[in-house]
Design a protein around this motif. Structure first.
Motif, PDB file in Angstrom:
ATOM      1  N   PHE A   7       0.903  -1.410   0.206  1.00 30.79           N
ATOM      2  CA  PHE A   7      -0.072   0.167   0.005  1.00 30.79           C
ATOM      3  C   PHE A   7       1.139   1.149   0.003  1.00 30.79           C
ATOM      4  O   PHE A   7       1.858   1.015   0.578  1.00 30.79           O
ATOM      5  CB  PHE A   7      -0.957   0.034   1.303  1.00 30.79           C
ATOM      6  CG  PHE A   7      -2.046  -1.110   1.199  1.00 30.79           C
ATOM      7  CD1 PHE A   7      -3.381  -0.889   0.764  1.00 30.79           C
ATOM      8  CD2 PHE A   7      -1.553  -2.425   1.777  1.00 30.79           C
ATOM      9  CE1 PHE A   7      -4.414  -1.836   0.659  1.00 30.79           C
ATOM     10  CE2 PHE A   7      -2.456  -3.394   1.692  1.00 30.79           C
ATOM     11  CZ  PHE A   7      -3.803  -3.224   1.309  1.00 30.79           C
ATOM     12  N   ARG A  11      -2.789   5.018   3.359  1.00 24.43           N
ATOM     13  CA  ARG A  11      -3.821   4.443   2.258  1.00 24.43           C
ATOM     14  C   ARG A  11      -4.273   2.870   2.475  1.00 24.43           C
ATOM     15  O   ARG A  11      -3.262   2.086   2.886  1.00 24.43           O
ATOM     16  CB  ARG A  11      -3.475   4.572   0.967  1.00 24.43           C
ATOM     17  CG  ARG A  11      -2.880   5.932   0.457  1.00 24.43           C
ATOM     18  CD  ARG A  11      -4.176   6.798   0.590  1.00 24.43           C
ATOM     19  NE  ARG A  11      -4.193   8.170   0.054  1.00 24.43           N
ATOM     20  CZ  ARG A  11      -4.118   9.346   0.601  1.00 24.43           C
ATOM     21  NH1 ARG A  11      -4.511   9.170   1.872  1.00 24.43           N
ATOM     22  NH2 ARG A  11      -3.925  10.369   0.065  1.00 24.43           N
ATOM     23  N   SER A  12      -5.419   2.510   2.170  1.00 25.76           N
ATOM     24  CA  SER A  12      -6.008   1.288   2.194  1.00 25.76           C
ATOM     25  C   SER A  12      -6.573   0.902   0.900  1.00 25.76           C
ATOM     26  O   SER A  12      -7.085  -0.100   0.660  1.00 25.76           O
ATOM     27  CB  SER A  12      -6.956   1.162   3.532  1.00 25.76           C
ATOM     28  OG  SER A  12      -7.921   2.018   3.164  1.00 25.76           O
ATOM     29  N   SER A  18      -1.143  -4.510  -6.851  1.00 22.09           N
ATOM     30  CA  SER A  18      -1.693  -5.416  -5.763  1.00 22.09           C
ATOM     31  C   SER A  18      -2.945  -6.168  -6.524  1.00 22.09           C
ATOM     32  O   SER A  18      -3.190  -7.242  -5.886  1.00 22.09           O
ATOM     33  CB  SER A  18      -2.175  -4.550  -4.611  1.00 22.09           C
ATOM     34  OG  SER A  18      -0.838  -4.128  -3.967  1.00 22.09           O
ATOM     35  N   GLY A  41      -3.278  -7.396   8.288  1.00 29.64           N
ATOM     36  CA  GLY A  41      -3.119  -6.046   8.044  1.00 29.64           C
ATOM     37  C   GLY A  41      -1.835  -5.489   8.671  1.00 29.64           C
ATOM     38  O   GLY A  41      -1.733  -5.562   9.991  1.00 29.64           O
ATOM     39  N   CYS A  43       1.501  -2.094   8.994  1.00 27.21           N
ATOM     40  CA  CYS A  43       1.765  -0.679   8.654  1.00 27.21           C
ATOM     41  C   CYS A  43       3.252  -0.424   8.894  1.00 27.21           C
ATOM     42  O   CYS A  43       3.790  -1.159   9.521  1.00 27.21           O
ATOM     43  CB  CYS A  43       0.749   0.367   9.571  1.00 27.21           C
ATOM     44  SG  CYS A  43      -0.732   0.190   9.453  1.00 27.21           S
ATOM     45  N   ARG A  59      -6.769  -2.101   5.572  1.00 33.21           N
ATOM     46  CA  ARG A  59      -6.056  -2.751   4.640  1.00 33.21           C
ATOM     47  C   ARG A  59      -6.548  -4.014   4.612  1.00 33.21           C
ATOM     48  O   ARG A  59      -6.791  -4.529   3.385  1.00 33.21           O
ATOM     49  CB  ARG A  59      -4.564  -2.682   4.964  1.00 33.21           C
ATOM     50  CG  ARG A  59      -4.091  -1.262   4.589  1.00 33.21           C
ATOM     51  CD  ARG A  59      -2.711  -1.100   4.941  1.00 33.21           C
ATOM     52  NE  ARG A  59      -2.099   0.211   4.479  1.00 33.21           N
ATOM     53  CZ  ARG A  59      -1.050   0.943   5.026  1.00 33.21           C
ATOM     54  NH1 ARG A  59      -0.137   0.141   5.798  1.00 33.21           N
ATOM     55  NH2 ARG A  59      -0.779   2.080   4.755  1.00 33.21           N
ATOM     56  N   SER A  62      -9.979  -4.245   2.868  1.00 28.21           N
ATOM     57  CA  SER A  62      -9.804  -4.063   1.717  1.00 28.21           C
ATOM     58  C   SER A  62      -9.415  -5.218   0.669  1.00 28.21           C
ATOM     59  O   SER A  62     -10.049  -5.696  -0.242  1.00 28.21           O
ATOM     60  CB  SER A  62      -8.847  -2.940   1.224  1.00 28.21           C
ATOM     61  OG  SER A  62      -9.435  -1.816   1.710  1.00 28.21           O
ATOM     62  N   SER A  81      -5.473  -7.154  12.400  1.00 29.39           N
ATOM     63  CA  SER A  81      -4.912  -6.182  12.289  1.00 29.39           C
ATOM     64  C   SER A  81      -3.359  -6.208  13.241  1.00 29.39           C
ATOM     65  O   SER A  81      -3.807  -6.434  14.401  1.00 29.39           O
ATOM     66  CB  SER A  81      -5.170  -4.731  12.322  1.00 29.39           C
ATOM     67  OG  SER A  81      -4.442  -3.642  12.337  1.00 29.39           O
ATOM     68  N   ARG A 101       4.258  -1.655   4.721  1.00 28.07           N
ATOM     69  CA  ARG A 101       2.753  -1.412   4.542  1.00 28.07           C
ATOM     70  C   ARG A 101       2.244  -2.449   3.584  1.00 28.07           C
ATOM     71  O   ARG A 101       2.096  -2.370   2.261  1.00 28.07           O
ATOM     72  CB  ARG A 101       2.596  -0.019   3.749  1.00 28.07           C
ATOM     73  CG  ARG A 101       3.476   1.299   4.636  1.00 28.07           C
ATOM     74  CD  ARG A 101       3.162   2.463   3.992  1.00 28.07           C
ATOM     75  NE  ARG A 101       3.902   2.664   2.505  1.00 28.07           N
ATOM     76  CZ  ARG A 101       4.767   3.291   2.252  1.00 28.07           C
ATOM     77  NH1 ARG A 101       5.484   3.735   3.273  1.00 28.07           N
ATOM     78  NH2 ARG A 101       5.140   3.168   0.881  1.00 28.07           N
ATOM     79  N   ARG A 102       1.635  -3.534   4.227  1.00 28.05           N
ATOM     80  CA  ARG A 102       1.191  -4.617   3.602  1.00 28.05           C
ATOM     81  C   ARG A 102      -0.099  -5.417   4.191  1.00 28.05           C
ATOM     82  O   ARG A 102      -0.275  -5.022   5.138  1.00 28.05           O
ATOM     83  CB  ARG A 102       2.514  -5.504   3.139  1.00 28.05           C
ATOM     84  CG  ARG A 102       2.453  -6.178   4.632  1.00 28.05           C
ATOM     85  CD  ARG A 102       3.976  -6.974   4.727  1.00 28.05           C
ATOM     86  NE  ARG A 102       4.363  -7.912   5.853  1.00 28.05           N
ATOM     87  CZ  ARG A 102       4.535  -7.439   6.920  1.00 28.05           C
ATOM     88  NH1 ARG A 102       4.541  -6.172   7.290  1.00 28.05           N
ATOM     89  NH2 ARG A 102       4.707  -8.320   8.044  1.00 28.05           N
ATOM     90  N   VAL A 103      -0.531  -6.301   3.320  1.00 27.46           N
ATOM     91  CA  VAL A 103      -1.298  -7.308   3.788  1.00 27.46           C
ATOM     92  C   VAL A 103      -0.582  -8.677   3.398  1.00 27.46           C
ATOM     93  O   VAL A 103      -0.245  -8.921   2.293  1.00 27.46           O
ATOM     94  CB  VAL A 103      -2.923  -7.348   3.243  1.00 27.46           C
ATOM     95  CG1 VAL A 103      -3.501  -8.448   3.411  1.00 27.46           C
ATOM     96  CG2 VAL A 103      -3.682  -5.981   3.749  1.00 27.46           C
TER      97      VAL A 103
END
Length: 108
Positions: A7, A11-12, A18, A41, A43, A59, A62, A81, A101-103
């Protein structure tokens, strides 16, 4: 094979890059019908712990919604999260932050 999605800062929103990975993950789910996933999720370290927990959840949600729009049943997906608590990359610069910044997707 399952892959993480990344991300932009604060932002999400799912990026085009992606979205391509999510299509691959959805295809993997279609081929592995007995599997379920946890969408984790994450950050970077910037922001408060509370804010990052909420951002990590957005995230993860989403990612879950995108997978569902690609045909994966919602009962095979869950979210959690970790905010900034489980960084992938250690460092205090954009090179590390962009990886955090990922899932991340985990089979369950």
């Amino acid at each position: 094979m399952l892959g993480d999605i990344f991300f932009d800062f604060d932002r999400s929103i799912i990026t085009p890059e992606s979205q391509a990975q999510l299509r691959d993950n959805a295809e993997w789910m279609a081929q592995n019908k007995s599997k379920s996933l946890v969408c984790e999720g994450h950050c970077d370290e910037r922001g408060t712990a509370e804010y990052n927990m909420a951002l990590g959840e957005r995230r993860a949600e989403s990612a879950k919604e995108s997978l569902m729009s690609l045909g994966v049943s919602g009962d095979r997906l869950s979210t959690i999260s970790y905010g900034e608590e489980k960084p992938f990359a250690i460092g205090h610069d954009e090179a590390a932050w962009s990886q955090n910044r990922r899932v991340h997707f985990v089979e369950k």
